[in-house]
Scaffold this motif. Structure first.
Motif, short mmCIF file in Angstrom:
data_model
loop_
_atom_site.label_atom_id
_atom_site.label_comp_id
_atom_site.label_asym_id
_atom_site.label_seq_id
_atom_site.Cartn_x
_atom_site.Cartn_y
_atom_site.Cartn_z
N ASP A 56 -5.39 -2.81 -3.98
CA ASP A 56 -6.33 -1.74 -3.62
C ASP A 56 -6.70 -1.57 -2.14
O ASP A 56 -6.66 -2.86 -1.47
CB ASP A 56 -7.78 -2.06 -4.33
N VAL A 111 -9.31 -0.95 -0.14
CA VAL A 111 -10.78 -0.90 -0.37
C VAL A 111 -11.43 -0.24 1.07
O VAL A 111 -11.19 -0.30 2.06
CB VAL A 111 -11.52 -2.22 -0.39
N THR A 147 -9.25 -3.89 -16.69
CA THR A 147 -8.95 -5.15 -15.78
C THR A 147 -7.52 -5.63 -16.20
O THR A 147 -6.70 -5.38 -15.17
CB THR A 147 -9.76 -6.17 -15.82
N HIS A 158 -12.57 -4.66 -6.98
CA HIS A 158 -11.12 -4.29 -6.41
C HIS A 158 -10.22 -5.32 -6.61
O HIS A 158 -10.72 -6.64 -6.40
CB HIS A 158 -11.36 -4.15 -4.97
N ALA A 193 -17.84 -1.57 -8.58
CA ALA A 193 -16.32 -1.52 -8.44
C ALA A 193 -15.93 -2.67 -8.22
O ALA A 193 -16.53 -3.41 -7.61
CB ALA A 193 -15.79 -0.27 -7.69
N ARG A 198 2.63 1.85 -3.17
CA ARG A 198 1.56 2.37 -4.24
C ARG A 198 1.24 3.92 -4.06
O ARG A 198 1.29 4.41 -5.11
CB ARG A 198 0.18 1.48 -4.18
N GLU A 233 -6.03 8.79 -4.01
CA GLU A 233 -6.48 7.70 -4.21
C GLU A 233 -8.08 7.65 -4.43
O GLU A 233 -8.64 7.04 -5.51
CB GLU A 233 -6.22 6.76 -2.99
N CYS A 234 -8.80 8.44 -3.66
CA CYS A 234 -10.05 8.41 -3.80
C CYS A 234 -10.37 9.15 -5.06
O CYS A 234 -11.39 8.72 -5.99
CB CYS A 234 -10.58 9.37 -2.84
N GLU A 287 -10.11 6.48 -7.96
CA GLU A 287 -11.25 5.49 -7.78
C GLU A 287 -12.42 6.13 -8.46
O GLU A 287 -13.03 5.48 -9.21
CB GLU A 287 -11.57 5.15 -6.44
N LEU A 298 -6.73 -3.81 2.68
CA LEU A 298 -5.92 -3.83 1.69
C LEU A 298 -6.10 -5.27 1.12
O LEU A 298 -5.90 -6.07 1.82
CB LEU A 298 -4.43 -3.77 2.09
N ARG A 335 -5.24 -2.74 -15.21
CA ARG A 335 -4.97 -2.32 -13.90
C ARG A 335 -4.07 -3.45 -13.20
O ARG A 335 -3.28 -3.19 -12.27
CB ARG A 335 -6.24 -2.49 -13.07
N PHE A 388 0.97 -1.11 -0.03
CA PHE A 388 0.04 0.04 0.08
C PHE A 388 0.91 1.07 -0.02
O PHE A 388 0.70 2.47 -0.68
CB PHE A 388 -0.69 -0.27 1.17
#
Lengths: 252, 252
Positions: free
Chosen positions: A85, A87, A165, A81, A79, A15, A134-135, A138, A58, A168, A12
């Motif tokens: 991610d 979440v 996908t 995940h 969504a 990232r 991050e928000c 998303e 996570l 990502r 995390f």
DNA sequence: CGCTCTGTTGATTAAATTCAAGAGTAGTGG
DNA sequence: CCACTACTCTTGAATTTAATCAACAGAGCG
């Protein structure tokens, strides 16, 4: 099971560091947060719709779907995940009336308390900004889902989702092909794309004609550019990195 | 036209204060940010798709649509912005490859520089959290749009959108009826709900049968509960206020 | 081995789009 | 003030797309 600091939020932090400049203090702060590991079976609710949640999680392995109940028992996934991610991070500041979270295959997560994440953000401005970013990221994806479900025909819809996908997951090989483990059923794909299971099945047949198969828990895209064209896919909305000087401002 | 401090971000600060605890210092900080007022005609691009933006804008009057170009010239609106919304706030931390912003009627906005907003957030943790919370709220709405467009039939889709908009505008009278100025064309409604203009027209006829009309730039809902039922609308996703002690934490 | 879940296929029905044409409305300029 | 234009709204008919209904085959698991 209690929260402990033995868990590892390294992925995390990495990232976040990819799009936001975090100092050592900030990284240490996040890495020291207590976490709790959970393993969940397929098709289980990690969070039920309407519940108040007290932690983000996570995804370590597996897939989670953010689901919403629509009339007549229909469900819509809003969504997907994937591993890496965090979440329900956004719910740290808005924990009420969440959408449900369901596992689409056996999944392991690291739960982190919202209160800890908010405290970290309060203590470190660049952590707050990283969470905010991050928000925002998303939300970009969700905006594309609205377009996908609202305007594209069945094959384009499915193609776009598969492109997104693959991208990502980092599964695209030099823009030529892609292949990744993907244990979702056709029902799951239907709930994601706003179609029926039957129609997903037929549409998969169409995509098979352009070199993309979804079989045996695996997606195989032999001609990436063809699928991109079929799905009207433009990966730019997934880019997280802004101009370097932009992210540098706040850290300076 | 230059940025100046004569503008008034009061409505924005009030809105944030409704869900986040801001001290006087924080309020003053935001109120002192330089702004630039702009008036824009109907159907003009405030931001073109793919552009990098350098400012957010507070909608003072009018309506803005966040648009995305889909194949064959089709367009999909992914968000509707009403007076009081701070549009592109999320882009302060992610300014690249934005979706387009278009006026749906004559609109006035106050532009605020992203760099100023980010600086405010960096200086004041609870401003950062308030921005993050705004972002999270916007995402909730977008998630519902995915459900709306993905799973509901035409009349429910339109009904849900009208309910949401009435609610957001604060136009619902004690849960009995609602009425508000709404200068969008049927084409706009089509771009919002993922339908064709023709079908919007027919569906409006259906809604007329349950007491809701969209005519002469005005929406009139005579029987609110009926429309709520038709649109499967549950306003809880629009709630911004969490438990008081939750928002109190960070300010303490 | 038999159960359940997932995938597949065909036939039918329903929903929404497309195509087309005309009516209403607002704004513009003579 | 009226004619003209452009846009919006409305309606009908034909077509397309996807949903629904139904049945069965295959895979995986206990």
């Amino acid at each position: 099971m209690m929260f402990s600091s033995t868990g590892n939020l390294r992925t995390f932090v990495d990232r976040l560091a990819r799009h936001s400049l975090l100092g050592e203090a900030e990284k240490d702060c996040l890495l020291s947060l207590p976490v709790r590991q959970r393993q969940i079976d397929t098709n289980r609710d990690l969070v039920r719709q309407g519940e108040n949640v007290e932690y983000a999680c996570l995804v370590t392995s597996g897939f989670l779907a953010r689901c919403d109940q629509a009339p007549e028992g229909k469900r819509q996934v809003v969504a997907l995940h994937i591993p890496g991610d965090m979440v329900d991070l956004h719910a740290a500041v808005r924990p009420m009336f969440t959408t449900g979270l369901q596992t689409l295959c056996p999944t392991t997560v690291l739960q982190v308390r919202h209160s800890d994440l908010r405290a970290a953000a309060a203590d470190h401005p660049c952590i707050a900004e990283a969470f905010w970013r991050e928000c925002s990221a998303e939300m970009s994806i969700m905006a594309q889902w609205v377009v996908n479900v609202g305007r594209r025909c069945a094959s384009a819809r499915l193609a776009h989702f598969l492109c997104e996908t693959a991208w990502r997951l980092g599964a695209v090989n030099e823009g030529a092909s892609a292949s990744f483990h993907f244990p979702l059923t056709q029902s799951h794909l239907a709930e994601i794309t706003g179609m029926t299971t039957v129609h997903i099945n037929r549409t998969l047949g169409v995509l098979r004609g352009v070199g993309t198969t979804v079989r045996k828990k695996r997606v195989t895209i032999t001609h990436w550019p063809t699928l991109v064209a079929a799905g009207d896919f433009d990966a730019r909305y997934l880019e997280l990195v802004s101009r370097p000087d932009e992210s540098a401002r706040i850290a300076a």
